[in-house]
Enzyme design. Sequence first.
Site, PDB file in Angstrom:
ATOM      1  N   LYS A  27      -9.941  12.237   5.494  1.00  0.00           N
ATOM      2  CA  LYS A  27      -8.646  11.613   5.173  1.00  0.00           C
ATOM      3  C   LYS A  27      -7.547  12.477   5.771  1.00  0.00           C
ATOM      4  O   LYS A  27      -7.758  13.649   6.033  1.00  0.00           O
ATOM      5  CB  LYS A  27      -8.455  11.552   3.654  1.00  0.00           C
ATOM      6  CG  LYS A  27      -7.422  10.548   3.205  1.00  0.00           C
ATOM      7  CD  LYS A  27      -8.007   9.157   3.104  1.00  0.00           C
ATOM      8  CE  LYS A  27      -6.986   8.087   2.857  1.00  0.00           C
ATOM      9  NZ  LYS A  27      -7.622   6.803   2.537  1.00  0.00           N
ATOM     10  N   ASP A  56      -3.600   3.712   5.890  1.00  0.00           N
ATOM     11  CA  ASP A  56      -3.560   3.818   4.428  1.00  0.00           C
ATOM     12  C   ASP A  56      -2.092   3.558   4.085  1.00  0.00           C
ATOM     13  O   ASP A  56      -1.378   2.908   4.880  1.00  0.00           O
ATOM     14  CB  ASP A  56      -4.024   5.212   3.956  1.00  0.00           C
ATOM     15  CG  ASP A  56      -4.317   5.272   2.453  1.00  0.00           C
ATOM     16  OD1 ASP A  56      -5.421   4.871   2.044  1.00  0.00           O
ATOM     17  OD2 ASP A  56      -3.449   5.690   1.675  1.00  0.00           O
TER      18      ASP A  56
HETATM   19  P1  NDP Z   1       0.862  -0.121   1.952  1.00  0.00           P
HETATM   20  O1  NDP Z   1       1.721   0.976   2.456  1.00  0.00           O
HETATM   21  O2  NDP Z   1       0.625  -1.300   2.819  1.00  0.00           O
HETATM   22  O3  NDP Z   1       1.393  -0.653   0.555  1.00  0.00           O
HETATM   23  C1  NDP Z   1       1.546   0.200  -0.532  1.00  0.00           C
HETATM   24  C2  NDP Z   1       2.164  -0.570  -1.676  1.00  0.00           C
HETATM   25  O4  NDP Z   1       2.118   0.236  -2.841  1.00  0.00           O
HETATM   26  C3  NDP Z   1       3.619  -0.896  -1.448  1.00  0.00           C
HETATM   27  O5  NDP Z   1       3.942  -2.079  -2.104  1.00  0.00           O
HETATM   28  C4  NDP Z   1       4.323   0.299  -2.077  1.00  0.00           C
HETATM   29  O6  NDP Z   1       5.653   0.048  -2.464  1.00  0.00           O
HETATM   30  C5  NDP Z   1       3.449   0.554  -3.271  1.00  0.00           C
HETATM   31  N1  NDP Z   1       3.532   1.985  -3.626  1.00  0.00           N
HETATM   32  C6  NDP Z   1       3.337   3.070  -2.848  1.00  0.00           C
HETATM   33  N2  NDP Z   1       3.538   4.223  -3.509  1.00  0.00           N
HETATM   34  C7  NDP Z   1       3.891   3.845  -4.747  1.00  0.00           C
HETATM   35  C8  NDP Z   1       4.235   4.558  -5.904  1.00  0.00           C
HETATM   36  N3  NDP Z   1       4.264   5.910  -5.920  1.00  0.00           N
HETATM   37  N4  NDP Z   1       4.528   3.829  -7.006  1.00  0.00           N
HETATM   38  C9  NDP Z   1       4.479   2.471  -6.999  1.00  0.00           C
HETATM   39  N5  NDP Z   1       4.162   1.733  -5.920  1.00  0.00           N
HETATM   40  C10 NDP Z   1       3.875   2.405  -4.821  1.00  0.00           C
HETATM   41  O7  NDP Z   1      -0.526   0.583   1.565  1.00  0.00           O
HETATM   42  P2  NDP Z   1      -1.955  -0.096   1.354  1.00  0.00           P
HETATM   43  O8  NDP Z   1      -1.812  -1.458   0.802  1.00  0.00           O
HETATM   44  O9  NDP Z   1      -2.731   0.109   2.591  1.00  0.00           O
HETATM   45  O10 NDP Z   1      -2.589   0.871   0.257  1.00  0.00           O
HETATM   46  C11 NDP Z   1      -2.485   0.617  -1.139  1.00  0.00           C
HETATM   47  C12 NDP Z   1      -3.579   1.388  -1.870  1.00  0.00           C
HETATM   48  O11 NDP Z   1      -4.864   0.959  -1.411  1.00  0.00           O
HETATM   49  C13 NDP Z   1      -3.573   2.902  -1.685  1.00  0.00           C
HETATM   50  O12 NDP Z   1      -4.065   3.512  -2.857  1.00  0.00           O
HETATM   51  C14 NDP Z   1      -4.592   3.111  -0.564  1.00  0.00           C
HETATM   52  O13 NDP Z   1      -5.125   4.413  -0.569  1.00  0.00           O
HETATM   53  C15 NDP Z   1      -5.626   2.063  -0.944  1.00  0.00           C
HETATM   54  N6  NDP Z   1      -6.547   1.617   0.090  1.00  0.00           N
HETATM   55  C16 NDP Z   1      -6.080   1.137   1.279  1.00  0.00           C
HETATM   56  C17 NDP Z   1      -6.970   0.670   2.221  1.00  0.00           C
HETATM   57  C18 NDP Z   1      -6.519   0.044   3.499  1.00  0.00           C
HETATM   58  O14 NDP Z   1      -7.371  -0.448   4.241  1.00  0.00           O
HETATM   59  N7  NDP Z   1      -5.243  -0.017   3.794  1.00  0.00           N
HETATM   60  C19 NDP Z   1      -8.425   0.751   2.005  1.00  0.00           C
HETATM   61  C20 NDP Z   1      -8.807   1.198   0.688  1.00  0.00           C
HETATM   62  C21 NDP Z   1      -7.881   1.630  -0.209  1.00  0.00           C
HETATM   63  P3  NDP Z   1       6.874   0.643  -1.620  1.00  0.00           P
HETATM   64  O15 NDP Z   1       7.000  -0.251  -0.429  1.00  0.00           O
HETATM   65  O16 NDP Z   1       8.037   0.565  -2.533  1.00  0.00           O
HETATM   66  O17 NDP Z   1       6.506   2.044  -1.272  1.00  0.00           O
HETATM   67  O1  2IT Z   2      -9.074   4.394   1.523  1.00  0.00           O
HETATM   68  C1  2IT Z   2      -9.620   3.796   2.467  1.00  0.00           C
HETATM   69  O2  2IT Z   2     -10.807   3.458   2.417  1.00  0.00           O
HETATM   70  C2  2IT Z   2      -8.813   3.489   3.647  1.00  0.00           C
HETATM   71  N1  2IT Z   2      -7.617   3.767   3.648  1.00  0.00           N
HETATM   72  C3  2IT Z   2      -9.451   2.859   4.841  1.00  0.00           C
HETATM   73  C4  2IT Z   2     -10.188   3.884   5.655  1.00  0.00           C
HETATM   74  C5  2IT Z   2     -10.692   3.403   6.984  1.00  0.00           C
HETATM   75  O3  2IT Z   2     -11.186   4.273   7.722  1.00  0.00           O
HETATM   76  O4  2IT Z   2     -10.632   2.216   7.300  1.00  0.00           O
END
Ligand code: NDP
Ligand code: 2IT
Length: 456
Positions: free
Chosen positions: A136, A176
């Site tokens: 990561k 992420d």
């Molecule tokens: P994005 O940046 O696309 O979206 C994040 C969302 O969460 C936004 O709406 C953001 O709001 C909100 N957010 C971020 N920080 C905070 C906080 N401290 N308090 C409240 N809301 C918050 O990220 P992702 O959708 O990619 O990721 C979301 C989650 O999913 C994370 O935990 C990530 O690690 C996990 N994840 C992501 C994967 C991926 O493929 N992208 C895979 C597996 C897990 P704002 O715009 O106001 O910051």
């Molecule tokens: O938390 C996660 O699994 C991710 N942000 C995606 C990682 C990846 O390599 O696609």
Amino acid sequence: MYELETETENVSNYVNHLYEMVKHRNPHESEFHQAVKEVFDSLIPVLVKNPIYIKQRILDRLVEPERFITFRVPWVDDEGIVQVNRGFRVQYNSALGPYKGGLRFHPSVNSSIIKFLGFEQIFKNALTGQPIGGGKGGSDFDPKERSDMEIMRFCQSFMTELSMHIGPNIDVPAGDIGVGAKEIGYLFGQYKKIRGAYESGVLTGKSILYGGSLGRKEATGYGTVYFVEEMLNQHGMSFENSTVIVSGSGNVSIYAMEKAMQLGATVIACSDSNGYIYDPNGINLETVKRLKEVERKRIEEYTCEHPEATYHQNCEEIWSIPCDIALPCATQNEINSSSAQKLIVNGVKAIGEGANMPTTLEAINTFLDHKILFAPAKAANAGGVSVSALEMAQNSARVSWSAEEVDSKLRTIMKDIYKQSLNTSIDYGVPGNLVAGANIVGFVRVAEAMLAQGVI
Ligand code: NDP
Ligand code: 2IT
């Protein structure tokens, strides 16, 4: 019986001792401690059954990253002022394949956040059954405050350093929080320029214009809903006619909402870090997509176009709305035990973690104690990294699969993860505890590969 109890006690002592050592060696890293504790608590019966893991110090080795890189990221903003951010990459474990895991750009990023995410990624990636290790990275850079050109210059500086440590067979970053296809594009361009070679497989989550996989953007959110649907079906329920709350409004959240709606659910609330919207008639996803994916606006703006919806400033209060299914898809520790209590009192039937570690340890135990169906992050959000691995496979073979083909592989993977986690929870005497089941499946795969590769 007596011997088994003694053995369990000995193993518990060993695990507790190791956990204290982790805290001592990594002071002030509470998120990292939390992630380690959750896994350790699940593993005691596995260690009792397999003393070789203790003898070979598998756990002691696992908690220590193979490599942890921190670096300076200097760049010039639109006013011509030099800015300095911190970059991180943890190359946690390569027993099963090249390090694999996302990059997070968010002001809260520090070594604790990167290590908790990297540690969890090891077991999540193992669960997918794909040949990928765990890693990561990220930075405390805040893309929200920045213009496109600033984001590009930041990404170029970040990659100038990171490029020395990654490669299609070494370490393969992806997105992420704060990192989507746009940032991956700038990172890929700079990597290509520095290497003087077109190595498609060095990053995943690329645009489909140049080597990305169809279905990657949707994969995490869709995968979470596929997993939760399996869990619901097993108990005679489904998304159909259910009310759902999905926190966040980013990549994972948007596609979790989309799939839940496709399966017949009404999604009544979503959020960003400022607040949440509640739309009792069901959220209009096209509006959310435009506001968030295109215009990069705050979720509050939704109510301008949909006056029947209401906006509330405290994002944590989203969990006080009654619903059947809650999908936390924003960030770590967004559900604490008080939110868990509210959800339970209001009749929630299932929780599906789309985000990483969105539920505190106390809240997880509250859900499990109340027999609420609980889909843990390492299993439920593994769809994103699974399709990343499929993107790597397509890049290696120089082919691209159709959206249908990728989606069908994703469904199969999520079903398998569910089945294996459930069966393992039964085998280890904690039937239906998918937290334990998923941790054990992932751990055993990594542990066996480590044993086979010797002490390295
Ligand atoms: P994005 O940046 O696309 O979206 C994040 C969302 O969460 C936004 O709406 C953001 O709001 C909100 N957010 C971020 N920080 C905070 C906080 N401290 N308090 C409240 N809301 C918050 O990220 P992702 O959708 O990619 O990721 C979301 C989650 O999913 C994370 O935990 C990530 O690690 C996990 N994840 C992501 C994967 C991926 O493929 N992208 C895979 C597996 C897990 P704002 O715009 O106001 O910051
Ligand atoms: O938390 C996660 O699994 C991710 N942000 C995606 C990682 C990846 O390599 O696609």
